[in-house]
Structures are given as structure tokens and as C-alpha cells.
Write an enzyme that holds these catalytic residues in place. Structure first.
Site, PDB file in Angstrom:
ATOM      1  N   ASP A 471       0.838  -1.203   0.000  1.00  0.00           N
ATOM      2  CA  ASP A 471       0.000   0.000   0.000  1.00  0.00           C
ATOM      3  C   ASP A 471       0.875   1.255   0.000  1.00  0.00           C
ATOM      4  OD1 ASP A 471      -2.309   1.520   0.194  1.00  0.00           O
ATOM      5  OD2 ASP A 471      -3.035   0.557   2.017  1.00  0.00           O
ATOM      6  N   MET A 472       0.283   2.398  -0.278  1.00  0.00           N
ATOM      7  CA  MET A 472       0.992   3.692  -0.264  1.00  0.00           C
ATOM      8  C   MET A 472      -0.092   4.731  -0.066  1.00  0.00           C
ATOM      9  SD  MET A 472       2.064   6.549  -2.112  1.00  0.00           S
ATOM     10  CE  MET A 472       3.530   7.486  -2.396  1.00  0.00           C
ATOM     11  N   ASN A 473      -0.177   5.263   1.169  1.00  0.00           N
ATOM     12  CA  ASN A 473      -1.386   5.991   1.537  1.00  0.00           C
ATOM     13  C   ASN A 473      -1.279   7.500   1.645  1.00  0.00           C
ATOM     14  OD1 ASN A 473      -3.615   4.130   1.788  1.00  0.00           O
ATOM     15  ND2 ASN A 473      -2.368   3.105   3.322  1.00  0.00           N
ATOM     16  N   ASP A 541     -10.675   1.865  -3.090  1.00  0.00           N
ATOM     17  CA  ASP A 541     -11.229   1.565  -1.771  1.00  0.00           C
ATOM     18  C   ASP A 541     -12.747   1.559  -1.836  1.00  0.00           C
ATOM     19  OD1 ASP A 541      -8.898   1.214  -0.478  1.00  0.00           O
ATOM     20  OD2 ASP A 541      -8.899   3.129   0.593  1.00  0.00           O
TER      21      ASP A 541
HETATM   22  C1  DGJ Z   1      -5.819   1.806   2.134  1.00  0.00           C
HETATM   23  C2  DGJ Z   1      -6.173   0.597   1.334  1.00  0.00           C
HETATM   24  O1  DGJ Z   1      -6.646   0.960   0.084  1.00  0.00           O
HETATM   25  C3  DGJ Z   1      -7.181  -0.223   2.117  1.00  0.00           C
HETATM   26  O2  DGJ Z   1      -7.619  -1.307   1.355  1.00  0.00           O
HETATM   27  C4  DGJ Z   1      -6.541  -0.673   3.391  1.00  0.00           C
HETATM   28  O3  DGJ Z   1      -5.485  -1.541   3.095  1.00  0.00           O
HETATM   29  C5  DGJ Z   1      -6.042   0.525   4.184  1.00  0.00           C
HETATM   30  N1  DGJ Z   1      -5.222   1.394   3.388  1.00  0.00           N
HETATM   31  C6  DGJ Z   1      -5.276   0.085   5.392  1.00  0.00           C
HETATM   32  O4  DGJ Z   1      -4.689   1.124   6.041  1.00  0.00           O
END
Ligand code: DGJ
Length: 740
Positions: A471-473, A541
Site C-alpha cells: 500500500d501507499m497511503n 477503496d
Molecule cells: C488503504 C487501502 O486501500 C485499504 O484497502 C486498506 O489496506 C487501508 N489502506 C489500510 O490502512
């Protein structure tokens, strides 16, 4: 597939059955761009398609001379492909032909993801070297043409053969000059939870673009644009698609000049880029792919799907059936322990799920998103026996086990940050902008990549882990590396993404059997660069069935079904609050790599039976859903936006599954029909509705139909007004079509 060199005309012609690119060395040595699009006959001169003679811009300043790699400051005033500042401070480069080579196959790109061949007979590559004498800058422009694919792949290698450093300010992967501007620009735009919406605008004089300056390709624009003629639709008409194999800041730009010619350029975003090129150093641009179609946007998609599924994705999982996933994120968020996970996994197993994914929250002391990123060791409060214990208990149930990671990030509240605050991106003396309570690691630093390689490698080796969601948020702010001198900060973003690729390369090479799925808060880095390492991506998401119709439709313009990860989640949906039928959620998520994102222990008996049926159905048709030809029939972006239709057909056209969706129910509906494509007109097909509700629509379609009829007259979706009154919103139907 041929690359023809005609010395008398100084003309290159790259040709396959579905595409031609014609280049020519003009009198002054500049490389001209005479044609890109429909296949033209070989053995002919096309010099009349450009100015002939052309010996430089003297007395023709500002004229729309078609160029293959334009520079600025010597008479061309459109957007440039290459801008560099030499030792004298000048930016006016004059790139002139020096020599060229034609080689079988396709050379790899140093340190960057790229398409490839398995056999040199699959492609041919032309490399043209251009040189700017005063600065000593040399450019190898590479053009690859594949056998049986209507695509051309381009990149540039820029070399400093001079004695003084040169600063690259713009280094595009592709520029393409087209002789008219009668095009509609198609792009994929959006936001978090609303990715890949199709947007279109007519070209007008001036510059129009899609781009990212966030450090990742982004949910806001995908590194893809297409040009289509006004009359072009999904099936008919001319279109050119441009896609960049890159995951960082990009620019996809179209300029229409005062003479109504069009220039397209695609590459690293120049405002956030500068590269110091020492004598003898080489800079390689990412590669760009152009696809040409005379069969509408569908033809563009077919070209990208085949190339990206078979010759960009690689490794163990490229051609293998991908498992049905259950991901615990929306089931538990951060609130779980080992027993709860095993309970979920057991329930998932009983439903037919094949892979259990433990999402965020298993490491450090991560009870919410305020802490622990960077601390890639197991949280023993939640998982006292470690990952090994939970993974072995899950695998003992007959499931595969996978984990979530977010390697590029660090929480201020973490051991890693306390130990290495300097590994974090930020500008000394300026406040640092946080996002989701997390900071970004400087992936351009080799020691950061080494560290992550070590700790994540240990984790992956510590337990039977067969899947990783990477992931990369957050977007990058205050771009700055403490490891770079002030004058080289312009290299920051590209170095960041090179570091990400390096870590991906090491981990995927060390764990070749692990299936990687990329993610950036959903589809925030769904791009071809990532697909070279992770053959599938978390598309959004947003798992709401209605939203997913638009998101998956848009994503499918470029990306194959084998890359589109799609899950069924609980209702009310966590992103929209919408309540859609379970059958509809599955009927949308089937078209891709399928799974669930819910708590299976919370399902009622009837829902459980339904899910068992869904998984069995998907597994029966998995090859079709993951590797079939995806055809878009009825767009969520057209008309009343309430009807959507799409289908997947096998390569041999013996089998197909059609999804027909009605978002808002329509009172007093008419005799609606959905015309299919991609079938064999001469074949006889048996049509079945799944699951069979035994209603008039099912009865009206079930039975034998010719392929010709299914494509000309279509399936009937008609219901009368009494039946319509009982339907409600958000209905989906699947039609299974098999040649008899
Ligand atoms: C964002 C992802 O898109 C989600 O599916 C989930 O993994 C969350 N991060 C977890 O922090």
C-alpha cells in the site's frame, strides 16, 4: 513486423499489420515525424508528408514542422521533448542525426520497468542516435514494434559526452506530432474512492494535460490519454492511446498550435524534475506505449490489455489463475487478535475462499493509523505466536495466507522514526505537512531501500506468506532529500520512484512465488510501472457496486482484467452508505480478480449460501473472468448513466459472460436490448441466466441463439411495467453464453 530504412529518403518505417510509424532525417539532420497511425505500405517514400526539403527553421520560425524529439529555442515554439541547460547556461539544443541501429527484440531499460519479449522474433527495435555538438549531449531514441500488436514503444537514453555537466530540465519519453487537431481528448480522472472516471474534451488551440506532482501517478489522473475522432466509439473509428510505464510524477499533454496541428508529449512531469548529468553519465526515461486502433476505443484497450497482461506483467503469477481473496480490512479494521483472524479465515474457507489476507494493523503497536508504520515486527499483543502462528493456523485450514505492508511510510510514533529521523522526507527549517498521521521515507536513499529489503525480507521468510498487498497511503509534500545537495533536489521525485522499483525488484526476485498486489489508498498508483512487479492492483477503496461500475469501466480502458482486483463488501457500503443486493455486488466484482472484503462470520444463512454459489461460479469461469477479452457495451458515462453493460469473451469465442446492470429502476420501461460483441457470428450459442431467477427476462433469453443474432439484435432486457414495479434499484443480470 518490419523496420525499413530507405537511405535515399533517409526514412525509417516501422510497420506491423495494425500500425505504422514513419520517421525521416531532414536535410539539417533533425529527426522528423511523418506519420503515426494506420499501417501504410512498405517500399515507398513518405517524405512528402513532411516539409521537403527542410534544412532548419531559418525563415520558417514557428512553422509546424513534424519532429520526433523537439527541443526549444531554435524555431519550434511548441512544447519540447528535451530541455537541457549546458555549461554556458544555454537551453537551445540542436539534436542532429548521428547514426542508427536496428536490432531484433527489445533491449531492457536500466532500472526501470518495461515491456519485454520472450523471443527476439517478437519485436524489432530501432535506435536512432541524435547529438547536440556544442553541449556534447547525445540521445538514443528507441522505438520498438511488436509482431501482431498495434503498438509502438518509445524511450530515450540521454548521454553527456561533453566535458561539463548538463542539467536536464525536461526529458519526455515520447513526443508525437500529428497533422491535424480534429481529436477528442480522452482521459481517466478522479479522486480517492472515485478513480478512473472517463473524461472527454475537444481539442482547442493551446495546451491541455493530465499530470501528477504527488510522488505517485495518483488517483486524480492516470498516466494515460487517448485521442479519438468525433465519430469514434467503442467499436468504430480511429483512436490513438498513449500510456506511460511509470509510477511517479508524470505529464500527458496535448498542444494544438495556431495551424491546427497537434503535438502529444508524455513523460516525467517537468516542473518537479531536474537531473544533473555529469560527463559520461546517462539518463534513461521511462518508456511510453502508443496504441493505434481503427476499431474504436475497444481496439486501443485490446492492444494495451494483451501487451500489459502478457509482456509487462511477469513471473510466476503472470499466467496463473489468481486466488479468490478474503481481506479482513473492512471486517475488523485495526481491531483483531489471532483467534478472531482464524475464526474469519475458517468461515471464509467454508465459503470457498482460497486466500486470506491480513490487512493493516499486525505490526508495531498499531491500534489506529497514528503509529507504528516502519516497525515491521509483529505486534505480539494481538498475535502472541507471531505471523508464523497465525499463518500456519490459516494455512492448516486449506487457505493461502497474505499480508499488508506499507513500506514507503513511517509514523512519527515509531521506533524507526526515533532511530532514523533523517530518513524521512522534509525540508530542514520548514514545517512538515502530515497526512493520515504518517511521513514518507526517502526511498531515493540506498540505505532506506537496504533496510526495508532486510526487514520485509525477514517478515516474508518468517511464515508461509504467499501474497503481499503493498500500500501507499499519502502524497508527498515538502519534497526534499537530506542525502542530496541543494543543487540536486530536482532529482528527488524520480530517485524516490527508482528506489520503490528497486525494493520491488529485490523482494519479487527473492520471493518469486509471492503474489504482489499494488495499492495506493485504492487506485492511487494503478499504473503500468507497478504492473511490471505486481500483476494486480487494488482498484479502489470504493467497493460500492454502483461506483465500481464506473471505476472498473474506466480502468479497463488501459488495464487488463487480470490486473483489476475487485471485492464484494458489506452493506451499507463503507464509502457511500448505499445498500445494493449481494448478487449485484458480485456481478460487478466478478469482472476482474475476485474476492471479499467483509466479515464472513456476520453473514446470515441465506447470504452464506449465496456467497458459496458466487465463489463456485467464479471459480468455474475464472479463466474467462481473469484472462478473457473484456468488451464494454453500454457506458456508465453516457446517456442517463443508469444502464451499464459489459462482457468478457474467450479468445476462441466459444464462451462469454455478459453483465447487464440497471442502476435506478425505470418505471414503464421500453423493449430494451443489449447488443453483444466479440462472438462468432456463425456459431450457435446456448444462453443461460445466472443465477436463474425464473423470471420473464430469463425466459426471454434462455435457449439457443446464433452469434449473429446476439450481436445484431442482442439480449432482451425488457420487463413490463408490472414486473418493473417490483424490481427496485441496483439490479444486475449475468448471461452465460456457451457455443454448443
Ligand atoms: C488503504 C487501502 O486501500 C485499504 O484497502 C486498506 O489496506 C487501508 N489502506 C489500510 O490502512
Amino acid at each position: 513486423m518490419t523496420i525499413e530504412w530507405r537511405p535515399d529518403d533517409r526514412q525509417f518505417h516501422l510497420r506491423d499489420d495494425g500500425i505504422s510509424l514513419v520517421l525521416r532525417v531532414y536535410g539539417d539532420g533533425t529527426l522528423g515525424h511523418l506519420h503515426l497511425g494506420a499501417a501504410l505500405p512498405l517500399g515507398r517514400s513518405y517524405r512528402h508528408l513532411g516539409p521537403d526539403p527542410f534544412d532548419g527553421f531559418s525563415n520558417r520560425v514557428g512553422e509546424p514542422v513534424p519532429l520526433a524529439y523537439p527541443t526549444s529555442g531554435t524555431g519550434d515554439y511548441r512544447v519540447p521533448g528535451l530541455v537541457a541547460v549546458g555549461a554556458d547556461g544555454a537551453t537551445a539544443l540542436a539534436l542532429r542525426y548521428r547514426d542508427h541501429r536496428i536490432v531484433a527484440g527489445k533491449p531492457a531499460l536500466d532500472g526501470l520497468p518495461s515491456t519485454y519479449v520472450e523471443d527476439p522474433g517478437e519485436a524489432e527495435t530501432l535506435e536512432v542516435t541524435l547529438a547536440d555538438e556544442p553541449s556534447g549531449l547525445e540521445v538514443d531514441l528507441r522505438f520498438t514494434i511488436f509482431a501482431g500488436r498495434p503498438v509502438i514503444v518509445r524511450s530515450a537514453r540521454i548521454r553527456n559526452t561533453g566535458t561539463a555537466p548538463v542539467r536536464l530540465m525536461t526529458a519526455m519519453s515520447l513526443t508525437a506530432d500529428l497533422p491535424d487537431a480534429d481529436w477528442i481528448l480522452v482521459g481517466l480522472a478522479g479522486a480517492w474512492a472515485r478513480e478512473a472516471h472517463v473524461v472527454e474534451r475537444r481539442l482547442v488551440p493551446g495546451r491541455q494535460s493530465a499530470s501528477s506532482t504527488r510522488g505517485a501517478s495518483g488517483a486524480q489522473h492516470n498516466p494515460f490519454i487517448a485521442l479519438r475522432r468525433e465519430a469514434t466509439d467503442e467499436i468504430h473509428g480511429a483512436a490513438l492511446g498513449f500510456s506511460l510505464v511509470y509510477s511517479g510524477n508524470f505529464l500527458a499533454e496535448v498542444e494544438v498550435d495556431p495551424f491546427d496541428t497537434t503535438r502529444v508529449r508524455l513523460g516525467i512531469e517537468p516542473e518537479t524534475f531536474e537531473w544533473y548529468l555529469a560527463p559520461d553519465a546517462v539518463f534513461t526515461t521511462p518508456e511510453a506505449v502508443v496504441a493505434w486502433s481503427e476499431d474504436g476505443l475497444g481496439g486501443i484497450s485490446d492492444a494495451f490489455h494483451g501487451l500489459y497482461r502478457d509482456r509487462l506483467a511477469r513471473g510466476h503469477w503472470r499466467d496463473r489463475p489468481r486466488p479468490v481473496v478474503l481481506n479482513n480490512w473492512e471486517a475488523t479494521y485495526f481491531d483483531f487478535d489471532a483467534d478472531r483472524l482464524v475464526e474469519i479465515a475458517r468461515a471464509a474457507r467454508e465459503l470457498g475462499v482460497e486466500l486470506f489476507v491480513l490487512d493493516d494493523g499486525w505490526f508495531g503497536r498499531r491500534d489506529d493509523d497514528t503509529t507504528s508504520l516502519g516497525d515491521w515486527f509483529v505486534d505480539r499483543r494481538k498475535l502472541p505466536g507471531g505471523l508464523e502462528d497465525v499463518a500456519s493456523r490459516v494455512t492448516a485450514l486449506g487457505l493461502e495466507f497474505g499480508i499488508w505492508i506499507e513500506p514507503e511510510m513511517v509514523s512519527a510514533e515509531s521506533e524507526l522514526f526515533r532511530a532514523h529521523p533523517d530518513w524521512t522526507i522534509g525540508i530542514p527549517g520548514r514545517p512538515r505537512t502530515e497526512s493520515r498521521q504518517q511521513l514518507v521515507l526517502d526511498m531515493g536513499r540506498p540505505e532506506v531501500v537496504d533496510h526495508l529489503d532486510g526487514v520485509l525480507g525477514d517478515i516474508l521468510a518468517s511464515a508461509p506468506i504467499s501474497y503481499v498487498k503493498w500500500d501507499m497511503n499519502r502524497s508527498i509534500t515538502e519534497p526534499y532529500s537530506l542525502a542530496l545537495p541543494p543543487e540536486r533536489q530536482g532529482e528527488f521525485f524520480h530517485r524516490y520512484i527508482l528506489g520503490v522499483y528497486e525494493l520491488y525488484r529485490r523482494l519479487t526476485e527473492r520471493f518469486p512465488r509471492v503474489l504482489f498486489e499494488s495499492c495506493a489508498s485504492g487506485g492511487g498508483r494503478f499504473d503500468p510501472g507497478m504492473l511490471a512487479f505486481a500483476p494486480q492492483a487494488w482498484t479502489s477503496d470504493d467497493t460500492d457496486a454502483v461506483e465500481r461500475l464506473a471505476i472498473q469501466w474506466g480502468t479497463s480502458l488501459v488495464y487488463p482484467l487480470s490486473s483489476i482486483s475487485a471485492h464484494v463488501s458489506a452493506v451499507p457500503n463503507h464509502q457511500t452508505g448505499r445498500i445494493t443486493p449481494l448478487a449485484t455486488r458480485a456481478a460487478v466484482a466478478f469482472f476482474g480478480v475476485f474476492g471479499y472484503e467483509l466479515d464472513p462470520t456476520a453473514l446470515g444463512e441465506a447470504e452464506r449460501r449465496e456467497v458459496v454459489e458466487q465463489i463456485a461460479f467464479y471459480r468455474r469461469h475464472r479463466d474467462l473472468f481473469q484472462r478473457g477479452r473484456f468488451l464494454r457495451l453500454d457506458s456508465p458515462f453516457d446517456g442517463d448513466r443508469d444502464r451499464v453493460g459489459w462482457m468478457v469473451a474467450s479468445a476462441d469465442r466459444r464462451e462469454a459472460i455478459v453483465g447487464a446492470y440497471r442502476i435506478r429502476n425505470r418505471p414503464s420501461p421500453g423493449p430494451e436490448r443489449l447488443r453483444l460483441r466479440g462472438l462468432d457470428p456463425d456459431a450457435t450459442y446456448r444462453v443461460a441466466v445466472w443465477p436463474d431467477p425464473g423470471d420473464p427476462v430469463a425466459r426471454a433469453n434462455e435457449g439457443e441463439r446464433s452469434g449473429a443474432e446476439l450481436m445484431a439484435a442482442g439480449l432482451s432486457l425488457a420487463v413490463d411495467r408490472v414486473e418493473a414495479a417490483a424490481l427496485g434499484d441496483f439490479r444486475a443480470r449475468l448471461f452465460v453464453i456457451e457455443a454448443s
